[in-house]
Scaffold this motif. Structure first.
Motif, PDB file in Angstrom:
ATOM      1  N   CYS A 225      39.401  40.066  42.284  1.00 37.95           N
ATOM      2  CA  CYS A 225      39.521  41.452  42.398  1.00 37.95           C
ATOM      3  C   CYS A 225      38.326  42.196  41.724  1.00 37.95           C
ATOM      4  O   CYS A 225      37.981  41.913  40.465  1.00 37.95           O
ATOM      5  CB  CYS A 225      40.891  42.007  41.502  1.00 37.95           C
ATOM      6  SG  CYS A 225      40.978  43.749  41.732  1.00 37.95           S
TER       7      CYS A 225
ATOM      8  N   CYS B  93      43.721  49.545  41.748  1.00 39.65           N
ATOM      9  CA  CYS B  93      43.449  49.036  43.119  1.00 39.65           C
ATOM     10  C   CYS B  93      42.889  49.774  44.128  1.00 39.65           C
ATOM     11  O   CYS B  93      43.496  51.103  44.388  1.00 39.65           O
ATOM     12  CB  CYS B  93      44.973  48.424  43.688  1.00 39.65           C
ATOM     13  SG  CYS B  93      44.585  47.839  45.215  1.00 39.65           S
TER      14      CYS B  93
ATOM     15  N   CYS C 251      42.230  40.002  47.142  1.00 38.83           N
ATOM     16  CA  CYS C 251      43.280  39.346  46.617  1.00 38.83           C
ATOM     17  C   CYS C 251      44.106  38.857  47.748  1.00 38.83           C
ATOM     18  O   CYS C 251      44.717  37.516  47.565  1.00 38.83           O
ATOM     19  CB  CYS C 251      44.157  40.232  45.767  1.00 38.83           C
ATOM     20  SG  CYS C 251      44.581  41.677  46.442  1.00 38.83           S
TER      21      CYS C 251
HETATM   22  S1  SF4 Z   1      41.433  42.723  45.153  1.00 42.42           S
HETATM   23 FE1  SF4 Z   1      43.265  43.363  45.651  1.00 42.42          FE
HETATM   24  S2  SF4 Z   1      44.279  44.337  43.665  1.00 42.42           S
HETATM   25 FE2  SF4 Z   1      42.028  44.367  43.780  1.00 42.42          FE
HETATM   26  S3  SF4 Z   1      41.261  46.285  44.479  1.00 42.42           S
HETATM   27 FE3  SF4 Z   1      41.429  44.943  46.018  1.00 42.42          FE
HETATM   28  S4  SF4 Z   1      43.302  44.996  47.142  1.00 42.42           S
HETATM   29 FE4  SF4 Z   1      43.457  45.897  44.963  1.00 42.42          FE
END
Ligand code: SF4
Length: 81
Positions: A64, A13, A19
């Protein structure tokens, strides 16, 4: 019976928050700079939670860009994402 396991890998992450924008079960932490799943427990590389029902978890996982969120169907052992 729990049907799904949702995991987030904090080694992967990057904290950009795609997300978080799509699913209120995910929150960015100012402290860690990582996304956290509501109600999840710590595991070695991040967090995991077992759920009867998915809400927007799958949408968040699909969004993500680093593939840090994974969902497993516990009844079939199928990795959904
Ligand atoms: S979408 Fe959410 S889980 Fe994926 S890198 Fe970004 S913060 Fe992290």
């Amino acid at each position: 019976m729990t049907k799904f396991r949702v995991e987030i890998d904090h080694n992967v992450c990057q904290g950009f928050g795609a997300c978080v924008e799509l699913c209120s079960n995910f929150k960015l932490s100012d402290e860690t700079g990582k996304s956290h799943i509501e109600g999840a427990k710590k595991v070695s590389n991040g967090e995991a939670i077992e759920l009867d029902e998915l809400t927007c978890h799958k949408k968040a996982a699909e969004a993500c860009p680093f593939n840090a969120i994974h969902i497993i169907n516990l009844e079939t052992n199928e990795k959904l994402i």
